[in-house]
Write an enzyme that holds these catalytic residues in place. Structure first.
Site, PDB file in Angstrom:
ATOM      1  N   LYS A  33       0.841  -1.205   0.000  1.00  0.00           N
ATOM      2  CA  LYS A  33       0.000   0.000   0.000  1.00  0.00           C
ATOM      3  C   LYS A  33       0.878   1.258   0.000  1.00  0.00           C
ATOM      4  CE  LYS A  33      -0.319  -0.242   5.041  1.00  0.00           C
ATOM      5  NZ  LYS A  33      -1.165  -0.669   6.165  1.00  0.00           N
ATOM      6  N   ARG A 131     -10.373   0.481  14.862  1.00  0.00           N
ATOM      7  CA  ARG A 131     -10.187   1.235  13.624  1.00  0.00           C
ATOM      8  C   ARG A 131     -11.253   0.758  12.638  1.00  0.00           C
ATOM      9  NH1 ARG A 131      -4.265   1.410  10.947  1.00  0.00           N
ATOM     10  NH2 ARG A 131      -4.813  -0.726  10.397  1.00  0.00           N
ATOM     11  N   TYR A 258      13.225  30.924   7.404  1.00  0.00           N
ATOM     12  CA  TYR A 258      11.981  31.605   7.730  1.00  0.00           C
ATOM     13  C   TYR A 258      11.838  31.807   9.233  1.00  0.00           C
ATOM     14  CZ  TYR A 258       9.970  30.917   3.055  1.00  0.00           C
ATOM     15  OH  TYR A 258       9.703  30.960   1.720  1.00  0.00           O
ATOM     16  N   MET A 307       9.434  24.628   2.031  1.00  0.00           N
ATOM     17  CA  MET A 307       8.731  23.695   1.155  1.00  0.00           C
ATOM     18  C   MET A 307       9.700  22.971   0.224  1.00  0.00           C
ATOM     19  SD  MET A 307       5.588  24.292  -1.494  1.00  0.00           S
ATOM     20  CE  MET A 307       4.436  24.827  -0.253  1.00  0.00           C
TER      21      MET A 307
HETATM   22  C1  LIG Z   1      -0.424  -1.728   6.740  1.00  0.00           C
HETATM   23  C2  LIG Z   1      -0.990  -2.976   7.297  1.00  0.00           C
HETATM   24  C3  LIG Z   1      -0.149  -4.085   7.523  1.00  0.00           C
HETATM   25  C4  LIG Z   1       1.354  -4.039   7.341  1.00  0.00           C
HETATM   26  O1  LIG Z   1       1.948  -3.599   8.533  1.00  0.00           O
HETATM   27  P1  LIG Z   1       3.534  -3.579   8.725  1.00  0.00           P
HETATM   28  O2  LIG Z   1       3.727  -3.158  10.135  1.00  0.00           O
HETATM   29  O3  LIG Z   1       4.059  -2.586   7.750  1.00  0.00           O
HETATM   30  O4  LIG Z   1       4.023  -4.944   8.438  1.00  0.00           O
HETATM   31  C5  LIG Z   1      -0.743  -5.262   7.953  1.00  0.00           C
HETATM   32  N1  LIG Z   1      -2.068  -5.338   8.161  1.00  0.00           N
HETATM   33  C6  LIG Z   1      -2.898  -4.295   7.962  1.00  0.00           C
HETATM   34  C7  LIG Z   1      -4.342  -4.469   8.215  1.00  0.00           C
HETATM   35  C8  LIG Z   1      -2.388  -3.075   7.537  1.00  0.00           C
HETATM   36  O5  LIG Z   1      -3.209  -2.021   7.355  1.00  0.00           O
END
Ligand SMILES: *Cc1c(COP(=O)(O)O)cnc(C)c1O
Length: 362
Positions: A33, A131, A258, A307
């Site tokens: 992801k 979550r 800045y 930036m």
């Molecule tokens: C992102 C995610 C993972 C991966 O987690 P890592 O700590 O990067 O291995 C696993 N399960 C879910 C549900 C996630 O959202």
């Protein structure tokens, strides 16, 4: 000028180490992801496919679509599909996580319309992270849904809230207990015959006892386990390089950046680097919280992060304009860089902006 070097040989190494850590029939979900944690999603996914990952996982349907369009053929789990993403799930042969009655019912509706049967899906339970996920007390309702044949329930899973920290084990074990009960409930029910998974990267190195049928692994593939002693065995994939654009001599009492963010306590040499918060170096890295490596010597980031640029103090460091500067790499890895500014490797890696060129070293 700004380059994120990605060493795929290190991905192979990390994958091998994770594979060795697990029993041989445990499957691995390679989590790619967020552009594979800010790297290059398609290149990383292709390499993982090549070296034998069982499944890929992404957060949103759009990411799965990009993988399919990039030529990825292995199964892809979508953690958080969203109602709006369900059509893409079907169009691109992705496998959704169903985690609420609304999402499940909408998806079934869509499958019915298309007269699609036995569509592979995954059920996510909320065992304490709060979550996403079905409440464990909805398990009976969930099980009922698999009487009909729209769905083929591939896996049932949950996610630990504290797999990283060594304290707070109680919460971890409470979640594990809940998950074990859900597992039994599913196993005792004839409507489906799913596999089970619970652990992410840090869990893999800590709780292998609970690896069940699969693990979901993201950050460890990039070289970080969230345990410093294990990080030594893993190899970071990414190094972030920039250059020195300009060097200034400043006098004692002069300000830099800045809001007059830094004041020279002595005559100093300041180098300006063409990388800023738009590239993922957030403002919390400024004001001497973090350092970068100039010809092997550490130089603090001074003043506020802009930036497009940061300024560093290179007094006493032999360097010149156009020299390469390593933001993170061999001298300090992305996790150490992150920690210096009070954040974590995940945020630093996934936040590297689109202006930074990704360079693949296979
Ligand atoms: C992102 C995610 C993972 C991966 O987690 P890592 O700590 O990067 O291995 C696993 N399960 C879910 C549900 C996630 O959202």
């Amino acid at each position: 000028m700004n380059k994120l070097h990605l060493h795929l040989a290190n991905l192979d190494h990390n994958f091998g180490l994770i594979r060795k850590q697990l029993s041989s029939n445990t499957a691995i979900f390679g989590v790619v992801k967020a552009w594979a944690y800010g790297s290059d999603m398609i290149k990383i996914a292709k390499r993982l496919e090549q070296i034998g990952v069982d499944y890929l996982a992404v957060a949103y349907a759009e990411e799965g679509k990009i993988l399919r369009e990039g030529g990825i053929n292995i199964p892809i789990l979508v953690f958080y599909p969203q109602i709006k993403g369900l059509q893409a799930i079907i169009d691109y042969k992705l496998e959704p996580s169903l985690y609420s009655t609304l999402l499940l019912e909408k998806f079934r509706c869509l499958l019915k319309q298309k007269k699609s049967k036995h569509y592979p899906v995954h059920i996510k339970y909320n065992t304490g992270l709060n979550r996403v996920g079905f409440n464990p007390n909805q398990a009976n309702w969930v099980l009922e849904q698999f009487k009909e044949e729209e769905f083929d329930l591939k896996t049932v899973y949950s996610h630990l809230a504290t797999s990283e920290s060594s304290e707070n084990k109680t919460n971890n074990s409470k979640q594990i207990k809940t998950f074990l009960a859900l597992k039994k409930q599913h196993e005792d029910n004839a409507n489906s015959n799913p596999k089970f998974h619970l652990l992410n990267s840090s869990g893999i190195f800590k709780n292998t006892k609970y690896e069940f049928d699969a693990v979901r692994c993201g950050i460890a593939l990039h070289g970080f386990s969230n345990y410093p002693h294990l990080d030594q065995k893993l190899k970071p994939l990414a190094s972030l390089h920039t250059i020195i654009s300009q060097i200034h001599m400043v006098k004692k009492g002069d300000n830099v950046g800045y809001d007059l963010g830094w004041k020279a306590s002595k005559d100093s040499i300041i180098a300006t680097l063409p990388i800023g918060h738009a590239d993922g170096i957030g403002r919390h890295f400024g004001n001497e919280k973090a350092w970068v490596s100039v010809n092997g010597i550490s130089a603090p980031i001074v003043g506020n992060v802009c930036m497009d640029m940061i300024m560093i103090d290179v007094s006493g460091i032999s360097c010149k304009e156009e020299d390469i500067v390593v933001v993170f790499g061999p001298d300090q890895n992305a996790s150490e860089f992150a920690i210096s500014a009070g954040t974590i490797s995940y945020e630093v890696l996934s936040g590297i902006g689109p202006r930074v060129k990704r360079i693949i070293h296979s």
